[in-house]
Design a protein around this motif. Sequence first.
Motif, PDB file in Angstrom:
ATOM      1  N   LEU A 113       8.110   9.339  13.432  1.00 27.10           N
ATOM      2  CA  LEU A 113       8.209  10.604  14.158  1.00 27.10           C
ATOM      3  C   LEU A 113       9.271  10.464  15.232  1.00 27.10           C
ATOM      4  CD1 LEU A 113       7.254  13.437  15.057  1.00 27.10           C
ATOM      5  CD2 LEU A 113       5.526  12.297  16.457  1.00 27.10           C
ATOM      6  N   LEU A 114      10.244  11.335  15.196  1.00 30.61           N
ATOM      7  CA  LEU A 114      11.278  11.390  16.239  1.00 30.61           C
ATOM      8  C   LEU A 114      10.946  12.575  17.134  1.00 30.61           C
ATOM      9  CD1 LEU A 114      13.919  10.279  17.363  1.00 30.61           C
ATOM     10  CD2 LEU A 114      15.147  11.729  15.743  1.00 30.61           C
ATOM     11  N   GLN A 115      10.740  12.288  18.408  1.00 32.11           N
ATOM     12  CA  GLN A 115      10.365  13.327  19.363  1.00 32.11           C
ATOM     13  C   GLN A 115      11.583  13.698  20.194  1.00 32.11           C
ATOM     14  OE1 GLN A 115       6.889  12.512  21.723  1.00 32.11           O
ATOM     15  NE2 GLN A 115       7.483  13.950  23.331  1.00 32.11           N
ATOM     16  N   GLY A 116      11.938  14.969  20.144  1.00 31.05           N
ATOM     17  CA  GLY A 116      13.106  15.433  20.876  1.00 31.05           C
ATOM     18  C   GLY A 116      12.871  15.476  22.374  1.00 31.05           C
ATOM     19  N   PRO A 117      13.950  15.592  23.144  1.00 28.16           N
ATOM     20  CA  PRO A 117      13.830  15.639  24.603  1.00 28.16           C
ATOM     21  C   PRO A 117      13.246  16.955  25.076  1.00 28.16           C
ATOM     22  CG  PRO A 117      16.092  16.016  23.948  1.00 28.16           C
ATOM     23  CD  PRO A 117      15.347  15.674  22.695  1.00 28.16           C
ATOM     24  N   PRO A 118      12.594  16.947  26.214  1.00 28.37           N
ATOM     25  CA  PRO A 118      12.086  18.202  26.783  1.00 28.37           C
ATOM     26  C   PRO A 118      13.219  19.036  27.347  1.00 28.37           C
ATOM     27  CG  PRO A 118      11.714  16.394  28.296  1.00 28.37           C
ATOM     28  CD  PRO A 118      12.253  15.781  27.038  1.00 28.37           C
ATOM     29  N   ASP A 119      12.908  20.274  27.662  1.00 29.74           N
ATOM     30  CA  ASP A 119      13.893  21.128  28.313  1.00 29.74           C
ATOM     31  C   ASP A 119      14.123  20.608  29.734  1.00 29.74           C
ATOM     32  OD1 ASP A 119      15.523  23.597  28.193  1.00 29.74           O
ATOM     33  OD2 ASP A 119      14.273  24.157  29.901  1.00 29.74           O
ATOM     34  N   PHE A 120      15.359  20.669  30.196  1.00 25.03           N
ATOM     35  CA  PHE A 120      15.667  20.264  31.566  1.00 25.03           C
ATOM     36  C   PHE A 120      16.956  20.940  32.002  1.00 25.03           C
ATOM     37  CE2 PHE A 120      17.734  17.029  28.929  1.00 25.03           C
ATOM     38  CZ  PHE A 120      19.020  17.012  29.455  1.00 25.03           C
ATOM     39  N   GLN A 121      17.236  20.845  33.284  1.00 22.64           N
ATOM     40  CA  GLN A 121      18.467  21.408  33.843  1.00 22.64           C
ATOM     41  C   GLN A 121      19.089  20.393  34.796  1.00 22.64           C
ATOM     42  OE1 GLN A 121      17.246  25.082  35.718  1.00 22.64           O
ATOM     43  NE2 GLN A 121      17.170  26.207  33.790  1.00 22.64           N
ATOM     44  N   ARG A 122      20.407  20.539  35.000  1.00 26.36           N
ATOM     45  CA  ARG A 122      21.103  19.760  36.020  1.00 26.36           C
ATOM     46  C   ARG A 122      21.623  20.728  37.058  1.00 26.36           C
ATOM     47  NH1 ARG A 122      25.619  17.844  33.509  1.00 26.36           N
ATOM     48  NH2 ARG A 122      24.675  15.929  32.712  1.00 26.36           N
ATOM     49  N   LYS A 123      21.186  20.552  38.290  1.00 28.74           N
ATOM     50  CA  LYS A 123      21.553  21.458  39.382  1.00 28.74           C
ATOM     51  C   LYS A 123      21.230  22.909  39.028  1.00 28.74           C
ATOM     52  CE  LYS A 123      25.167  18.444  41.193  1.00 28.74           C
ATOM     53  NZ  LYS A 123      26.609  18.293  41.553  1.00 28.74           N
ATOM     54  N   ARG A 124      20.044  23.097  38.450  1.00 29.25           N
ATOM     55  CA  ARG A 124      19.511  24.410  38.086  1.00 29.25           C
ATOM     56  C   ARG A 124      20.308  25.120  36.991  1.00 29.25           C
ATOM     57  NH1 ARG A 124      15.851  26.827  41.876  1.00 29.25           N
ATOM     58  NH2 ARG A 124      15.361  25.376  43.563  1.00 29.25           N
ATOM     59  N   LYS A 125      21.113  24.369  36.259  1.00 32.69           N
ATOM     60  CA  LYS A 125      21.891  24.947  35.172  1.00 32.69           C
ATOM     61  C   LYS A 125      21.601  24.209  33.871  1.00 32.69           C
ATOM     62  CE  LYS A 125      25.731  26.463  38.120  1.00 32.69           C
ATOM     63  NZ  LYS A 125      27.195  26.359  38.376  1.00 32.69           N
ATOM     64  N   PRO A 126      21.609  24.927  32.740  1.00 31.94           N
ATOM     65  CA  PRO A 126      21.386  24.263  31.455  1.00 31.94           C
ATOM     66  C   PRO A 126      22.464  23.216  31.182  1.00 31.94           C
ATOM     67  CG  PRO A 126      21.251  26.651  31.243  1.00 31.94           C
ATOM     68  CD  PRO A 126      21.808  26.377  32.607  1.00 31.94           C
ATOM     69  N   VAL A 127      22.095  22.200  30.430  1.00 34.68           N
ATOM     70  CA  VAL A 127      23.029  21.137  30.042  1.00 34.68           C
ATOM     71  C   VAL A 127      23.397  21.357  28.581  1.00 34.68           C
ATOM     72  CG1 VAL A 127      23.331  18.654  29.766  1.00 34.68           C
ATOM     73  CG2 VAL A 127      22.041  19.544  31.725  1.00 34.68           C
TER      74      VAL A 127
END
Length: 201
Positions: A113-127
């Motif tokens: 099972l490969l688990q993808g990364p969670p949602d996150f932001q850098r300086k409140r902006k999408p990456v």
Amino acid sequence: TATRIVGADNMPHTVTLHPGVGESRLLGVDLLRPKGLVYDALGINGAVATRLLKARAEVFAAGLQRLAPDLLVLAYGTNEAYGARDFDAEQYALGLDRVLARVRAAAPGADCLLQGPPDFQRKRKPVAALAQVIAAQRAAADVHGCAFWDTQAAMGGRGAIARWRRAKLAQRDRVHLTRDGYTQLGEAWAAALAEVLTPAR
């Protein structure tokens, strides 16, 4: 050298070591009951998937084969997407392919099972690299016969981390979750896994 320890059965045991000639190193001791679930983690803070390629291939394979796992779960992607200013999707895909090939060769009988990364932001902006990482992981999982769990989708999709922050499920950096957030995500993960593992009636 004799060491007194308490085993899984809560009874005292004595482990005696008899070193041979030359230097001896103790890398670990298994104190397992013959039945039950064994959870073993190879977690390294701040690591990326290709960190697994730095281990000697034969040592890595021997360790996995000794564990004889039924399920291998690889959860990477956040550090690759967040930390790279000039993300190279092609190089990332090639590295991930090598990692999965090594893991699958070392434990061919295990489910993957490969688990993808969670949602996150850098300086409140999408990456932007986050979507590329998820796409590469989904493709690699398909090539290597692994299941893929989209953590970002489970959180609610792109931008979900802002809602999780407002609900106090994510920390101020909008990368890491709070204890409640990890609990909620873990429960969703476990429910999805249980649905797959439960035989259809």
